[in-house]
Motif scaffolding. Structure first.
Motif, PDB file in Angstrom:
ATOM      1  N   GLU A   1       0.826  -1.207   0.000  1.00 51.57           N
ATOM      2  CA  GLU A   1       0.000   0.000   0.000  1.00 51.57           C
ATOM      3  C   GLU A   1       0.868   1.269   0.000  1.00 51.57           C
ATOM      4  N   GLU A   2       1.943   1.205   0.807  1.00 54.30           N
ATOM      5  CA  GLU A   2       2.793   2.393   0.961  1.00 54.30           C
ATOM      6  C   GLU A   2       3.439   2.774  -0.380  1.00 54.30           C
ATOM      7  N   GLU A   3       3.912   1.744  -1.090  1.00 55.38           N
ATOM      8  CA  GLU A   3       4.525   2.004  -2.406  1.00 55.38           C
ATOM      9  C   GLU A   3       3.495   2.608  -3.356  1.00 55.38           C
ATOM     10  N   PHE A   4       2.279   2.038  -3.337  1.00 57.48           N
ATOM     11  CA  PHE A   4       1.236   2.565  -4.232  1.00 57.48           C
ATOM     12  C   PHE A   4       0.977   4.044  -3.961  1.00 57.48           C
ATOM     13  N   PHE A   5       0.781   4.408  -2.684  1.00 58.72           N
ATOM     14  CA  PHE A   5       0.416   5.799  -2.402  1.00 58.72           C
ATOM     15  C   PHE A   5       1.582   6.765  -2.671  1.00 58.72           C
ATOM     16  N   LYS A   6       2.803   6.231  -2.623  1.00 61.64           N
ATOM     17  CA  LYS A   6       3.961   7.075  -2.989  1.00 61.64           C
ATOM     18  C   LYS A   6       3.875   7.434  -4.491  1.00 61.64           C
ATOM     19  N   VAL A   7       3.641   6.420  -5.334  1.00 64.69           N
ATOM     20  CA  VAL A   7       3.570   6.683  -6.780  1.00 64.69           C
ATOM     21  C   VAL A   7       2.352   7.545  -7.094  1.00 64.69           C
ATOM     22  N   LYS A   8       1.262   7.252  -6.417  1.00 62.62           N
ATOM     23  CA  LYS A   8       0.011   7.998  -6.623  1.00 62.62           C
ATOM     24  C   LYS A   8       0.229   9.500  -6.320  1.00 62.62           C
ATOM     25  N   LYS A   9       1.036   9.749  -5.268  1.00 64.47           N
ATOM     26  CA  LYS A   9       1.301  11.147  -4.906  1.00 64.47           C
ATOM     27  C   LYS A   9       2.044  11.876  -6.042  1.00 64.47           C
ATOM     28  N   PHE A  10       3.023  11.185  -6.655  1.00 58.73           N
ATOM     29  CA  PHE A  10       3.720  11.799  -7.796  1.00 58.73           C
ATOM     30  C   PHE A  10       2.717  12.103  -8.912  1.00 58.73           C
ATOM     31  N   ALA A  11       1.896  11.086  -9.198  1.00 58.81           N
ATOM     32  CA  ALA A  11       0.944  11.211 -10.311  1.00 58.81           C
ATOM     33  C   ALA A  11       0.001  12.390 -10.060  1.00 58.81           C
ATOM     34  N   GLN A  12      -0.488  12.477  -8.811  1.00 61.67           N
ATOM     35  CA  GLN A  12      -1.434  13.567  -8.502  1.00 61.67           C
ATOM     36  C   GLN A  12      -0.767  14.927  -8.612  1.00 61.67           C
ATOM     37  N   TYR A  13       0.499  14.975  -8.194  1.00 60.52           N
ATOM     38  CA  TYR A  13       1.224  16.242  -8.280  1.00 60.52           C
ATOM     39  C   TYR A  13       1.345  16.681  -9.747  1.00 60.52           C
ATOM     40  N   LEU A  14       1.772  15.737 -10.601  1.00 62.12           N
ATOM     41  CA  LEU A  14       1.921  16.067 -12.028  1.00 62.12           C
ATOM     42  C   LEU A  14       0.605  16.545 -12.617  1.00 62.12           C
ATOM     43  N   ILE A  15      -0.461  15.836 -12.299  1.00 71.70           N
ATOM     44  CA  ILE A  15      -1.771  16.152 -12.865  1.00 71.70           C
ATOM     45  C   ILE A  15      -2.284  17.500 -12.369  1.00 71.70           C
ATOM     46  N   SER A  16      -2.115  17.757 -11.077  1.00 72.29           N
ATOM     47  CA  SER A  16      -2.672  19.014 -10.549  1.00 72.29           C
ATOM     48  C   SER A  16      -1.890  20.224 -11.071  1.00 72.29           C
ATOM     49  N   GLU A  17      -0.596  20.053 -11.297  1.00 73.14           N
ATOM     50  CA  GLU A  17       0.200  21.199 -11.741  1.00 73.14           C
ATOM     51  C   GLU A  17      -0.187  21.674 -13.147  1.00 73.14           C
ATOM     52  N   ILE A  18      -0.807  20.794 -13.943  1.00 80.27           N
ATOM     53  CA  ILE A  18      -1.208  21.194 -15.297  1.00 80.27           C
ATOM     54  C   ILE A  18      -2.208  22.352 -15.241  1.00 80.27           C
ATOM     55  N   ALA A  19      -2.906  22.486 -14.112  1.00 85.36           N
ATOM     56  CA  ALA A  19      -3.859  23.595 -13.976  1.00 85.36           C
ATOM     57  C   ALA A  19      -3.205  24.835 -13.373  1.00 85.36           C
ATOM     58  N   ASN A  20      -1.925  24.752 -13.039  1.00 81.64           N
ATOM     59  CA  ASN A  20      -1.250  25.883 -12.399  1.00 81.64           C
ATOM     60  C   ASN A  20      -0.793  26.890 -13.475  1.00 81.64           C
ATOM     61  N   PRO A  21      -1.259  28.156 -13.402  1.00 82.49           N
ATOM     62  CA  PRO A  21      -0.870  29.136 -14.425  1.00 82.49           C
ATOM     63  C   PRO A  21       0.646  29.263 -14.594  1.00 82.49           C
ATOM     64  N   LEU A  22       1.403  29.184 -13.480  1.00 82.06           N
ATOM     65  CA  LEU A  22       2.854  29.319 -13.576  1.00 82.06           C
ATOM     66  C   LEU A  22       3.441  28.189 -14.434  1.00 82.06           C
ATOM     67  N   PHE A  23       2.913  26.999 -14.240  1.00 83.11           N
ATOM     68  CA  PHE A  23       3.345  25.845 -15.047  1.00 83.11           C
ATOM     69  C   PHE A  23       3.146  26.165 -16.527  1.00 83.11           C
ATOM     70  N   ASN A  24       1.988  26.702 -16.870  1.00 78.93           N
ATOM     71  CA  ASN A  24       1.662  26.964 -18.277  1.00 78.93           C
ATOM     72  C   ASN A  24       2.450  28.129 -18.850  1.00 78.93           C
ATOM     73  N   ILE A  25       2.668  29.140 -18.013  1.00 83.68           N
ATOM     74  CA  ILE A  25       3.449  30.285 -18.500  1.00 83.68           C
ATOM     75  C   ILE A  25       4.881  29.846 -18.801  1.00 83.68           C
ATOM     76  N   MET A  26       5.438  28.992 -17.924  1.00 83.10           N
ATOM     77  CA  MET A  26       6.838  28.564 -18.097  1.00 83.10           C
ATOM     78  C   MET A  26       6.984  27.471 -19.154  1.00 83.10           C
ATOM     79  N   ASN A  27       5.878  26.857 -19.535  1.00 84.68           N
ATOM     80  CA  ASN A  27       5.914  25.672 -20.407  1.00 84.68           C
ATOM     81  C   ASN A  27       6.734  25.835 -21.697  1.00 84.68           C
ATOM     82  N   PRO A  28       6.653  26.990 -22.408  1.00 86.23           N
ATOM     83  CA  PRO A  28       7.427  27.093 -23.656  1.00 86.23           C
ATOM     84  C   PRO A  28       8.936  27.035 -23.429  1.00 86.23           C
TER      85      PRO A  28
END
Ligand code: HEM
Length: 499
Positions: free
Chosen positions: A193-220
């Motif tokens: 379970e611990e390993e799963f939630f560790k990977v899940k946390k990375f995945a959630q971080y990546l996914i949530s940052e796509i909505a972050n304006p700073l992420f999008n401004i810096m993207n190019p």
């Protein structure tokens, strides 16, 4: 003199940004320098804001992500004519989203690559999925193994009566075990379970940052923007998280390679093994110039894990929430299960055609939860014309699933959760073409078959065994977290046994 130069400069600047750069594009909200239209997502939920713009600007519009225009299609007929009937023209991905290059070590994986590399690797993944039994009983068995573990775990959690538990975590772990089993050959279960939630946390971080304006401004050009104060802190944090994720997946890949006997002719049992055997064969055949290196393997595994876990698991979590919020619909589902199944036996694909209401609930959940608020962007491979607008080659374009699914032209009273909309007058389940939660065309979801199997088997078996109700504390119950997917705020629900 200085005032005059400043006035001319401001005039030229505004003329360019407000008029010149937009003059041949479909209409859309006025972009402000630097942010484009991204700032609007701070004040209104992404999907609601898109809905507003659709009403204001029509079925084809232009949005600006920072300095990047994105042509956006909102109506089903135009989407069918373009993305479906002329698929090749819309099959590429943007090549100026530079965070992707950092995440995927270049233009690798399936979600972000294009050209021959994408085509070959997408075909390879689909081939492996079919070999693992997708569309046959073998994949059903994999899914049912996790469904059965989940039912056993919930039963033991609630003991004899009913209890507030996190069915969301249980579903998360089960869906994660399925995709990890397919990619790396082992399930997580309670033990890992611990390993799963560790990977899940990375995945959630990546996914949530796509909505972050700073992420999008810096993207190019993240490397350029990191020279500025706020951006440099963001760059450090983001790349730090990505590095942890890379370490995790490369570690697993290295371990896996050591465990494979390349001299044996055994059939591979997981995706990574199938990939490594293919790499080995290419090497033996002396084909060194190929699209199957380890960076591509890592990025593909990452794509499968993230796209395969978060989406299905969130859809199932929303389904539980909606059926708790509409007890009469849950009751009607229980009645169908009692009439057709009538016991606590395992429900399989053989029962699917008889469970019309259940299929309608799954379809309505996919419509109503509107999981992907902004669809993954595409790029045109050649110049084309849409509804009178000349669209040059290499234009970023997307078909907006979220606005189609909430369009009253196709789904009357879209704000209501109404599974009946997918039943004909004889009570038979049907799916209109406008129901497109997996996207359409050449880039439509690669995991659609697996996702549909999981959504059906989990829903049928969970609701056959249990009744779900509000938890004692429902303060944030049903609240949404908006990122690349729409996730429910972590919730408990009261679960009781039916048998
Ligand atoms: C309810 C579940 C799911 C939903 C709603 C969903 C939705 C989507 C959407 C909207 C896209 C983008 C389509 C486009 O570019 O126009 C996509 C792409 C993709 N999905 Fe899914 N997905 C789900 C489950 C899965 C699963 C289980 C897997 C893997 C096993 C998966 C793997 C992928 C991949 C690899 C792509 C990229 C395809 C490409 O670019 O060629 N998805 N999905």
């Amino acid at each position: 003199m200085f005032a005059l130069i400043l006035a001319v400069f401001i005039f030229v600047y505004l003329f360019f940004h407000l008029y010149w750069k937009r003059k041949n594009l479909p209409p859309g909200p006025i972009p402000i320098p630097f942010f484009g239209n991204l700032h609007s997502f701070y004040f209104t939920d992404m999907d609601a804001q898109l809905q507003k713009w659709k009403k204001q600007y029509g079925d084809i519009s232009t949005l600006w992500f920072g300095g990047q225009p994105i042509i956006t299609l909102h109506d089903a007929p135009t989407i069918m004519e373009t993305f479906l009937k002329d698929g090749e023209t819309y099959a590429a991905r943007p090549n100026n989203m530079k965070w992707d290059d950092i995440i995927r070590l270049g233009r690798n994986g399936i979600v972000g690559s294009d050209g021959p590399k994408w085509r070959e690797n997408r075909r390879f993944a689909l081939h492996v999925f079919r070999n693992f039994g997708l569309g046959k009983n073998l994949m059903q068995e994999r899914v049912l193994e996790e469904v059965t573990h989940l039912i056993t775990d919930i039963t033991s959690d609630i003991k004899h009566g009913s209890k507030d538990i996190s069915i969301q975590n249980g579903i998360d772990l089960a869906v994660g075990s399925i995709i990890n089993g397919i990619t790396f050959g082992y399930r997580y279960g309670k033990e890992k379970e611990e390993e799963f939630f560790k990977v899940k946390k990375f995945a959630q971080y990546l996914i949530s940052e796509i909505a972050n304006p700073l992420f999008n401004i810096m993207n190019p050009d993240p490397e350029y923007y990191k020279k500025f104060p706020v951006c440099s802190a963001y760059y450090k944090k983001y790349t730090g998280e990505i590095q942890k994720m890379k370490d995790h997946f490369f570690n697993l890949i290295d371990k896996h390679r050591k465990g494979i006997n390349f001299d044996s002719n055994d059939e591979p049992t997981d995706f990574v093994e199938a990939y490594m055997r293919h790499q080995h064969k290419l090497k033996q055949d002396g084909i060194t110039d190929n699209n199957y290196d380890d960076a591509q393997l890592y990025a593909t595994v990452l794509d499968l894990w993230i796209a395969g876990q978060e989406t299905t698991s969130n859809t199932l979590a929303w389904l539980c929430i909606y059926l708790i919020q509409t007890p009469h619909i849950q009751q009607k589902l229980h009645k169908e299960l009692d009439d057709i199944i009538g016991s606590d036996r395992v429900i399989t694909l053989d029962d699917k055609n008889n469970l019309n209401y259940l299929n309608a609930i799954v379809a309505e959940t996919q419509r109503y939860c509107n999981l992907v608020p902004i669809n993954v962007p595409h790029r045109t491979t050649k110049a084309t014309e849409i509804r009178g607008y000349k669209i040059p080659a290499n234009t970023i374009i997307t078909h907006q699933i979220s606005t189609v699914l909430m369009d009253e032209r196709y789904f009357p009273e879209p704000e209501k959760f109404m599974p009946e909309r997918f039943l004909d007058k004889n009570g038979k389940f049907f799916q209109p073409t406008e129901l497109m939660p997996f996207g359409i065309g050449k880039r439509a979801c690669l995991g659609e078959g697996l996702a549909r199997l999981e959504l059906y088997l989990f829903t049928a078996n969970i609701f056959n065994h249990f009744k779900l109700d509000y938890p004692s504390n429902k303060t944030t119950f049903g609240n949404r977290l908006i990122g690349a997917t729409i996730t429910p705020v972590p919730f408990l629900c009261n679960v009781s046994k039916r048998f």
